[in-house]
Design a protein around this motif. Structure first.
Motif, PDB file in Angstrom:
ATOM      1  N   ILE A 141       0.881  -0.815  -0.160  1.00 27.11           N
ATOM      2  CA  ILE A 141      -0.021   0.205  -0.087  1.00 27.11           C
ATOM      3  C   ILE A 141       0.866   1.351   0.043  1.00 27.11           C
ATOM      4  N   PHE A 198       2.133   1.767  -3.531  1.00 24.99           N
ATOM      5  CA  PHE A 198       1.050   2.243  -4.131  1.00 24.99           C
ATOM      6  C   PHE A 198       0.742   3.807  -3.994  1.00 24.99           C
ATOM      7  N   LYS A 199       0.885   4.000  -2.598  1.00 24.97           N
ATOM      8  CA  LYS A 199       0.490   5.387  -2.251  1.00 24.97           C
ATOM      9  C   LYS A 199       1.556   6.454  -2.975  1.00 24.97           C
ATOM     10  N   GLN A 200       2.915   5.890  -2.849  1.00 21.31           N
ATOM     11  CA  GLN A 200       3.891   6.746  -3.431  1.00 21.31           C
ATOM     12  C   GLN A 200       3.788   6.981  -4.943  1.00 21.31           C
ATOM     13  N   LEU A 202       1.083   6.722  -6.879  1.00 19.55           N
ATOM     14  CA  LEU A 202      -0.352   7.258  -7.309  1.00 19.55           C
ATOM     15  C   LEU A 202      -0.221   8.836  -7.607  1.00 19.55           C
ATOM     16  N   GLN A 203      -0.621   9.143  -8.671  1.00 21.26           N
ATOM     17  CA  GLN A 203      -0.728  10.760  -8.707  1.00 21.26           C
ATOM     18  C   GLN A 203      -2.035  11.030  -9.396  1.00 21.26           C
ATOM     19  N   ASP A 223      -8.338  -0.632   0.785  1.00 16.40           N
ATOM     20  CA  ASP A 223      -7.494   0.234   1.175  1.00 16.40           C
ATOM     21  C   ASP A 223      -7.118   1.060   0.002  1.00 16.40           C
ATOM     22  N   VAL A 233      -7.082   5.215  -0.429  1.00 15.89           N
ATOM     23  CA  VAL A 233      -6.074   6.084  -0.975  1.00 15.89           C
ATOM     24  C   VAL A 233      -6.373   6.789  -2.107  1.00 15.89           C
ATOM     25  N   LYS A 242      -6.300  10.856  -1.998  1.00 14.31           N
ATOM     26  CA  LYS A 242      -5.400  11.747  -3.004  1.00 14.31           C
ATOM     27  C   LYS A 242      -6.208  12.579  -4.018  1.00 14.31           C
TER      28      LYS A 242
END
Lengths: 402, 136
Positions: free
Chosen positions: A59, A62-64, A66-67, B109, B113, B117
């Motif tokens: 996760i 993925f968070k890093q 995702l844009q 999850d 996210v 975002k």
């Protein structure tokens, strides 16, 4: 080499290492050739690139990666890029936007009087397709009306009494919590001097042919639909929040003197999967970001021709330092439509590689006006999460039963 | 029906209970997940009622991202019936139910996210561009 051929020592070492930055960037590209497409499927599955490459779900990673970048966020028309998700997830959001977000629309039309040449069913069909809008808070407060299926639909009739929502006993009957009532009562007549300031009959005799001049109410528009709040609805839908058509100028029917329409519509919540009138988006679509790589310099007249193979703004011509001629440079790949025109010309078809970036989705969400586009996308994300949570509960139930 | 193994405990509650539900907060739902016959602890097929490619492909992707999974695939047996079958096979005695639960959690999850975002990016864009169009 076939996939089962024995690997050399250097290849084995490569497998142990995992992919380099450049290789990771390369595997994001779908190659578009003149007549074929290559590397379509995603290969970011654990084990595909050897033991050294960790593609398992993380996760944080993925968070890093995702844009989200907005290109436009007008109230009912949004365009944004989602980078770093897989096609299956982006597609799930698109499908939910189209077919599973609840919307209000006219469903049942009770026709008391229709002497027009528009048939009852055609009129009812047209009314159903009119997009409605109202207060956001009221629309979320509205409950569901579970309509009994038609008598001739034997499959649904068999399960109907047991399919009823156990949580809301009133959902099987229309009431002020689940149905909005809209009426339309109009009659077309000749224009008269006393009421309208012009004598339609005299104008007709003198040769006037425009129905707007001769008659009154010859065109029935959506703004003539009257919202009648029932019971508790007056609290939620009043003033600015009243239920009204998004476009007041939609033409519903054309009448001539003596013809009348008198009907009452019941509007209920539904989803696009049942009928397209319940789809909250005019359309929601996405495309992948095009990728243009110029492998060898394209100069001079070739560069100008190359620029004209693409939409304006995609290719820029810059002065090349060494030769002094114009060189083609990729300026804005987002404007490209990947028409592959440049691959039709021998001068530069071997100097360019076309493709699309597999995980860069350029979404375009056009709302019909009931909800705002960005809120619709957020609803779609929340709905997918709700589906996952619901099946987690079902899984618990399944495990308990074993 | 032989396949309602999961329903044995719930049978009385759904059939005989009053319409308003015994519990105030508890939302009663029809069981939409079945286990297909021939399933074992490490290789099982599930049937999801009222689901299609929307959840199927997304869930398949999340489950494939799990390194314990040997095989994961979904299919829709017939387009006229809204049923989606999902098959999971695992390595090394890992329970299929744990894998499915983890896949569903990971999907939830992921949605969290994306939602966070997206909201942040949307609010930043709205404040930076009052006319709501990106300047180019």
């Amino acid at each position: 080499m076939p996939s089962w051929a024995p690997l050399s020592a250097s290849e084995l070492a490569e497998r142990q290492r995992g992919l380099s930055e450049e290789q990771l960037q390369q595997r994001r590209i779908v190659h578009v050739n003149a007549e074929t497409v290559q590397d379509v499927s995603a290969t970011d599955i654990p084990g595909h690139w050897g033991p050294g490459q960790d593609d398992s779900w993380d996760i944080e990673r993925f968070k890093q990666g995702l844009q989200t970048k907005f290109h436009q966020n007008k109230p009912y028309d949004s365009a944004f890029s989602l980078v770093g998700v897989d096609a299956s997830i982006a597609n799930a959001y698109r499908r939910i936007l189209l077919s599973e977000i609840p919307t209000l629309a006219i469903e049942d039309v009770f026709i008391f009087d229709n002497t027009t040449i528009i048939q009852d069913e055609v009129l009812a069909h047209r009314l159903g397709l009119i997009p409605l809008t109202g207060g956001q808070e009221g629309l979320t407060w509205l409950r569901w009306y579970r309509k009994p299926p038609p008598k001739d639909d034997f499959a649904s009739q068999a399960t109907w009494p047991y399919d009823v929502d156990d949580n809301d006993a009133d959902s099987a009957t229309p009431n002020d919590h689940n149905t909005i009532v809209i009426t339309l009562k109009v009659e077309c007549r000749w224009a008269t001097q006393d009421e309208d300031g012009r004598d339609g009959r005299r104008m007709a005799k003198e040769g006037e042919t425009d129905p707007n001049e001769r008659y009154v109410n010859s065109n029935i528009y959506a703004h003539q639909l009257v919202f009648e709040p029932q019971g508790d609805q007056a609290k939620h839908f009043s003033g600015e929040n009243a239920i009204r058509p998004v476009n007041p100028d939609i033409l519903i029917a054309k009448l001539r003197p003596g013809q009348r329409i008198n009907l009452r519509c019941h509007c209920i919540k539904g989803i696009g999967m049942d009928h397209a009138k319940y789809s909250p988006v005019a359309t929601a679509s996405y495309r992948l970001l095009p990728d243009i790589k110029i492998t060898q310099p394209i100069l001079g007249a070739d560069a100008k021709k190359f620029q004209r193979c693409f939409p304006r703004g995609v290719i820029d011509l810059v002065k090349d330092g060494e030769s002094g001629e114009n060189k083609a440079v990729v300026a804005d790949p987002m404007k490209d439509t990947v028409s592959r025109e440049c691959l039709r010309h021998d001068e530069f078809k071997d100097k360019v590689k076309l493709g699309r970036i597999r995980d860069h989705f350029i979404f375009s969400v056009e709302s019909t006006g009931q909800f705002e586009s960005d809120e619709l996308f957020l609803d779609s994300v929340r709905l997918l999460k709700a589906k996952a949570e619901r099946f987690k509960r079902h899984l618990t139930e399944l495990e308990e039963g074993r | 029906m032989a396949q309602t193994d999961g329903d044995r405990e719930m049978a009385d509650a759904t059939a005989g209970a009053d319409a308003n539900g015994a519990d105030g907060e508890f939302v009663r739902e029809k069981q939409q997940l079945r286990l297909l016959p021939g399933s074992t602890d490490t290789a099982a097929s599930f049937a999801f009622e009222k689901e299609d490619h929307t959840l199927g492909n997304a869930l398949r992707y999340m489950i494939m991202k799990n390194p314990d999974v040997e095989f994961c695939g979904y299919s829709i047996p017939h387009p006229s019936e809204t049923v989606m079958n999902l098959r999971i096979q695992t390595w090394d005695n890992v329970s299929v139910f744990d894998v499915l639960r983890r896949g569903l959690s990971d999907l939830a999850d992921l949605c969290d996210v994306v939602e966070d975002k997206f909201t942040v990016a949307r609010d930043e864009f709205n404040t930076a561009h009052p006319d709501r169009v990106a300047s180019k």
